[in-house]
Motif scaffolding. Structure first.
Motif, PDB file in Angstrom:
ATOM      1  N   GLY A  20      10.618 -38.093  19.350  1.00 41.76           N
ATOM      2  CA  GLY A  20      10.804 -37.701  20.773  1.00 41.76           C
ATOM      3  C   GLY A  20       9.106 -36.350  20.671  1.00 41.76           C
ATOM      4  N   ARG A  21       9.406 -35.789  19.636  1.00 42.84           N
ATOM      5  CA  ARG A  21       8.291 -34.222  19.515  1.00 42.84           C
ATOM      6  C   ARG A  21       7.498 -35.442  19.388  1.00 42.84           C
ATOM      7  NH1 ARG A  21       9.414 -29.714  17.318  1.00 42.84           N
ATOM      8  NH2 ARG A  21      11.314 -29.232  15.751  1.00 42.84           N
ATOM      9  N   ARG A  22       7.022 -36.616  18.838  1.00 43.60           N
ATOM     10  CA  ARG A  22       5.840 -37.059  19.295  1.00 43.60           C
ATOM     11  C   ARG A  22       5.613 -37.804  20.542  1.00 43.60           C
ATOM     12  NH1 ARG A  22       3.686 -42.987  18.882  1.00 43.60           N
ATOM     13  NH2 ARG A  22       5.336 -43.946  17.901  1.00 43.60           N
ATOM     14  N   TRP A  23       6.796 -37.619  21.336  1.00 43.23           N
ATOM     15  CA  TRP A  23       6.859 -37.787  22.633  1.00 43.23           C
ATOM     16  C   TRP A  23       6.486 -36.847  24.016  1.00 43.23           C
ATOM     17  CZ3 TRP A  23      10.170 -42.832  23.045  1.00 43.23           C
ATOM     18  CH2 TRP A  23       8.784 -44.275  22.596  1.00 43.23           C
ATOM     19  N   GLY A  24       6.748 -35.936  23.338  1.00 43.17           N
ATOM     20  CA  GLY A  24       6.285 -34.250  23.924  1.00 43.17           C
ATOM     21  C   GLY A  24       6.846 -33.886  24.067  1.00 43.17           C
ATOM     22  N   ALA A  25       8.405 -33.415  22.933  1.00 38.23           N
ATOM     23  CA  ALA A  25       9.444 -32.476  23.490  1.00 38.23           C
ATOM     24  C   ALA A  25       8.222 -31.387  22.422  1.00 38.23           C
ATOM     25  CB  ALA A  25      10.721 -33.420  22.370  1.00 38.23           C
ATOM     26  N   THR A  26       8.768 -29.758  22.633  1.00 36.35           N
ATOM     27  CA  THR A  26       8.668 -29.540  22.600  1.00 36.35           C
ATOM     28  C   THR A  26       9.349 -28.031  21.576  1.00 36.35           C
ATOM     29  OG1 THR A  26       9.042 -28.019  24.132  1.00 36.35           O
ATOM     30  CG2 THR A  26       6.733 -28.755  24.517  1.00 36.35           C
ATOM     31  N   ASP A  27      10.755 -29.011  21.583  1.00 37.28           N
ATOM     32  CA  ASP A  27      12.023 -27.689  21.057  1.00 37.28           C
ATOM     33  C   ASP A  27      12.880 -28.941  20.692  1.00 37.28           C
ATOM     34  OD1 ASP A  27      11.043 -24.394  21.747  1.00 37.28           O
ATOM     35  OD2 ASP A  27      10.655 -25.935  23.365  1.00 37.28           O
ATOM     36  N   VAL A  28      13.223 -28.691  19.854  1.00 34.28           N
ATOM     37  CA  VAL A  28      14.483 -29.613  19.273  1.00 34.28           C
ATOM     38  C   VAL A  28      15.940 -29.552  18.801  1.00 34.28           C
ATOM     39  CG1 VAL A  28      15.374 -31.418  18.022  1.00 34.28           C
ATOM     40  CG2 VAL A  28      12.905 -31.712  18.558  1.00 34.28           C
ATOM     41  N   VAL A  29      16.646 -29.000  19.522  1.00 34.68           N
ATOM     42  CA  VAL A  29      18.215 -27.957  19.554  1.00 34.68           C
ATOM     43  C   VAL A  29      19.619 -29.421  19.078  1.00 34.68           C
ATOM     44  CG1 VAL A  29      20.287 -26.798  20.398  1.00 34.68           C
ATOM     45  CG2 VAL A  29      17.725 -26.761  21.177  1.00 34.68           C
ATOM     46  N   ALA A  30      19.835 -28.603  17.763  1.00 38.87           N
ATOM     47  CA  ALA A  30      20.707 -29.537  16.860  1.00 38.87           C
ATOM     48  C   ALA A  30      21.899 -29.946  16.922  1.00 38.87           C
ATOM     49  CB  ALA A  30      20.059 -29.892  15.047  1.00 38.87           C
ATOM     50  N   GLU A  31      22.344 -28.431  17.148  1.00 41.14           N
ATOM     51  CA  GLU A  31      23.661 -28.170  18.027  1.00 41.14           C
ATOM     52  C   GLU A  31      24.361 -28.280  19.164  1.00 41.14           C
ATOM     53  OE1 GLU A  31      20.626 -25.764  17.516  1.00 41.14           O
ATOM     54  OE2 GLU A  31      21.290 -24.378  15.551  1.00 41.14           O
ATOM     55  N   ARG A  32      25.378 -28.666  19.298  1.00 49.94           N
ATOM     56  CA  ARG A  32      26.339 -29.169  19.935  1.00 49.94           C
ATOM     57  C   ARG A  32      26.939 -28.075  20.226  1.00 49.94           C
ATOM     58  NH1 ARG A  32      27.835 -35.111  18.508  1.00 49.94           N
ATOM     59  NH2 ARG A  32      25.825 -35.966  17.642  1.00 49.94           N
ATOM     60  N   GLY A  33      27.767 -28.932  21.506  1.00 52.06           N
ATOM     61  CA  GLY A  33      28.843 -27.319  22.664  1.00 52.06           C
ATOM     62  C   GLY A  33      28.041 -26.882  23.009  1.00 52.06           C
ATOM     63  N   GLU A  34      28.812 -25.483  22.767  1.00 51.16           N
ATOM     64  CA  GLU A  34      29.430 -23.860  23.478  1.00 51.16           C
ATOM     65  C   GLU A  34      27.549 -24.208  22.358  1.00 51.16           C
ATOM     66  OE1 GLU A  34      32.154 -21.616  23.178  1.00 51.16           O
ATOM     67  OE2 GLU A  34      33.245 -22.923  24.191  1.00 51.16           O
ATOM     68  N   GLU A  35      27.967 -23.721  21.032  1.00 52.83           N
ATOM     69  CA  GLU A  35      26.699 -23.665  19.802  1.00 52.83           C
ATOM     70  C   GLU A  35      25.104 -23.782  20.879  1.00 52.83           C
ATOM     71  OE1 GLU A  35      26.507 -23.043  15.366  1.00 52.83           O
ATOM     72  OE2 GLU A  35      28.263 -24.600  16.196  1.00 52.83           O
ATOM     73  N   GLY A  36      24.940 -25.473  21.140  1.00 57.42           N
ATOM     74  CA  GLY A  36      23.930 -25.733  21.459  1.00 57.42           C
ATOM     75  C   GLY A  36      23.281 -25.468  23.214  1.00 57.42           C
ATOM     76  N   VAL A  37      24.171 -24.650  23.918  1.00 60.70           N
ATOM     77  CA  VAL A  37      24.128 -24.547  24.912  1.00 60.70           C
ATOM     78  C   VAL A  37      23.534 -23.064  25.106  1.00 60.70           C
ATOM     79  CG1 VAL A  37      25.466 -23.234  27.140  1.00 60.70           C
ATOM     80  CG2 VAL A  37      25.927 -25.979  26.434  1.00 60.70           C
ATOM     81  N   ALA A  38      24.027 -22.284  24.062  1.00 60.93           N
ATOM     82  CA  ALA A  38      23.920 -21.188  23.687  1.00 60.93           C
ATOM     83  C   ALA A  38      22.388 -21.052  23.167  1.00 60.93           C
ATOM     84  CB  ALA A  38      24.262 -20.031  22.462  1.00 60.93           C
ATOM     85  N   LYS A  39      22.189 -21.991  23.010  1.00 62.46           N
ATOM     86  CA  LYS A  39      20.984 -21.889  21.915  1.00 62.46           C
ATOM     87  C   LYS A  39      19.716 -22.644  23.309  1.00 62.46           C
ATOM     88  CE  LYS A  39      18.116 -21.918  18.616  1.00 62.46           C
ATOM     89  NZ  LYS A  39      17.875 -23.178  17.158  1.00 62.46           N
ATOM     90  N   VAL A  40      20.188 -23.238  24.114  1.00 63.73           N
ATOM     91  CA  VAL A  40      19.127 -23.475  25.263  1.00 63.73           C
ATOM     92  C   VAL A  40      18.953 -22.523  26.223  1.00 63.73           C
ATOM     93  CG1 VAL A  40      18.933 -24.967  27.052  1.00 63.73           C
ATOM     94  CG2 VAL A  40      19.635 -25.612  25.187  1.00 63.73           C
ATOM     95  N   LEU A  41      20.243 -21.870  26.029  1.00 65.76           N
ATOM     96  CA  LEU A  41      19.855 -20.439  26.994  1.00 65.76           C
ATOM     97  C   LEU A  41      18.687 -19.661  25.864  1.00 65.76           C
ATOM     98  CD1 LEU A  41      23.414 -20.328  28.614  1.00 65.76           C
ATOM     99  CD2 LEU A  41      22.387 -21.181  29.693  1.00 65.76           C
TER     100      LEU A  41
END
Lengths: 335, 335
Positions: free
Chosen positions: B198-219
């Motif tokens: 994904g990073r090679r193809w263009g992802a600038t950030d990777v969020v490994a957390e899921r659920g509420e933690e993942g949402v909080a991280k993206v926010l």
């Protein structure tokens, strides 16, 4: 409102400036909204009443120290949502999601406190023809809510548009869709007085049938392919079900009726399989209001025709009754 | 497939032309799809097996009397959905909803019957470098499914894009979003080998957390505002919930993971209140395939990099096992 069916007009303390960005507006005209009927039908009785009304045109009576864009004496339209109109979300055109925003309450009154006055109210000429006040009042909510549905659905010439609901918002959606160039507008509604206004505003077909029969009728009218755009102006599940029943593959369902449900079908059998787009929400009328005012002033549109009854502030409860019983389409309240 | 976990390779009667618009394709390369894993995990055991596989590149072996645009010997990409590609719905670009269409079945085989051959298969140069066959195979489904998500969401420069799911479709969505100009792409996934692609193809950030933690991280990554675009490439409810948690007000959730639910939250607390657009569906890859082939041939994109394992047709069951256990990202099947 103290509970379902229990609307009382009471003397309460006058609103005061609570934040330096507030303004106090003396209400010239207000009205009852279709969304006010949801609590009118279901609100649990309580000891404390809830101030009602979120649509108003009025005169600025007082402003806080940080209000600079409007002044005492200005005649303004008050959108149903307040917003700072400067943040990134507002700049995107979604003022109803402004992190410093919220919803107006207590417009069915003589005086109304408007937070974030600079980012919220929009001035109209103080000497405007009083006959235009009802149309200007619809820019607080009802007309521009119908407009928002059509805007989000990208209505354009060549698109078949189906409007679900012949309430004031649905009829406003017809008017807006016609303004955006739709030549074929199917209005789903069964109250002839209302659908007649819909026809005047641009509806080319009226479908009185509901549910599966109504879906079959719209499919028949569209050669079996369905409607490119569906504007859902009701908010109840049967309207949602009609919407995905009549929408064309790849089409758009734009909702502006406040959903009285949280869960709904969105899977393969409803939206996903047909690549249907679902959008809509509380209309950011602040984004559209400045463009709409000249169209009202020059007579291009007459959205105030939705008002077919008028009450004094003292008779507001009767206004609710008239709308709830469908004796009136939309009721103007004149304090 | 006879039931969950029960994939068998069997000799069956060769497919024959059943309609004059059919073609028979000798499969050069096929593969296992993430959506094949849904029945692999849940299908009730039965006496009759279901032919599996809907992605193929192969050589036309036979054509019906009404097939004119392809001929015996042509090397073709077979989209996972067949369509006439002439009706109004196809002309709109929604071939997966063609009233004369349907879904390919039985591509994990030596021979495959393709209905509506003229409207479905797309020819590639017969002398193409065999090393490009895996990338051409992704145009049957996986890459263009990721592309469809980004296309429906109108990804463009300046839009923050969050991709939910690090499966082959999610990674394809990253690649497509980057091709459309997105500079900020947040990939939600936890398998480093995959997120590295994904990073090679263009992802600038990777969020490994899921659920509420993942949402909080993206926010947090988006200054509290959320993501303009969310590409949901999983199909399970937790992914849907993450999607409406991270989407910005006025933003778009585009789904291409086949929903394993019919009902989902769409009301004030999820989509409506924030004016979120929900769209997506089965990708009309036929609409995109002709533009994608040259990009594969000239090396602009290498979507075949999702294949990290290969099995012979006899070992197809092992291919399912490898994908189900996440030992492989996507498995090529070579008859």
């Amino acid at each position: 409102m103290y509970g379902a069916g229990d609307v009382r007009v009471e003397e309460v303390a006058e609103p005061t400036i609570q934040a330096p960005t507030d303004a106090i507006v003396r209400v010239t005209v207000a009205c009852v909204c279709g969304s006010d009927l949801h609590p009118y039908r279901s609100k649990k009785a309580g000891e404390r009443g809830t101030p009602m009304g979120h649509e108003a045109v009025g005169v600025i009576e007082q402003v806080g120290a940080d209000v600079h864009d409007v002044a005492v004496g200005d005649l303004v339209v008050v959108p149903f949502g307040y917003s700072d109109n400067t943040c990134a979300i507002c700049r995107d055109g979604f003022q109803t999601a402004c992190p410093h925003g919220g919803f107006i309450a207590g417009a069915q009154a003589e005086l109304l406190r408007v937070p974030q006055a600079d980012g919220t109210v929009v001035t109209v000429p103080a000497d405007v023809d009083p006959a235009l006040l009802p149309s200007l009042l619809t820019l607080s909510d009802v007309y521009l809510t119908g407009y928002h549905a059509a805007f989000m659905a990208k209505v354009a010439p060549g698109k078949v548009v189906t409007v679900i609901g012949d309430g004031a918002v649905g009829l406003s959606a017809v008017l807006a869709a016609r303004q955006m160039g739709a030549e074929r507008i199917i209005l789903m509604g069964r109250h002839t007085v209302r659908t007649d206004l819909g026809r005047r505003w641009g509806a080319t077909d009226v479908v009185a049938e509901r549910g599966e029969e109504g879906v079959a009728k719209v499919l028949e009218l569209t050669g079996g392919e369905g409607s490119h755009v569906v504007l859902e102006a009701v908010g109840h599940m049967p309207a949602y079900e009609q919407a995905y029943g009549v929408v064309r593959a790849g089409g758009v369902i734009s909702r502006v009726g406040v959903p009285q449900y949280e869960q709904a079908p969105v899977g393969f059998g409803s939206l996903f399989g047909k690549n249907v787009t679902l959008n809509g929400g509380p209309a950011p009328v602040r984004a559209y209001i400045e463009d709409a005012i000249p169209l009202v002033l020059d007579g291009t549109i007459d959205p105030g025709a939705v008002f077919d009854a008028e009450v004094s502030l003292d008779d507001t409860a009767e206004g609710y009754r008239l709308m709830d019983s469908r004796e009136a389409l939309k009721v103007l309240v004149r304090p």
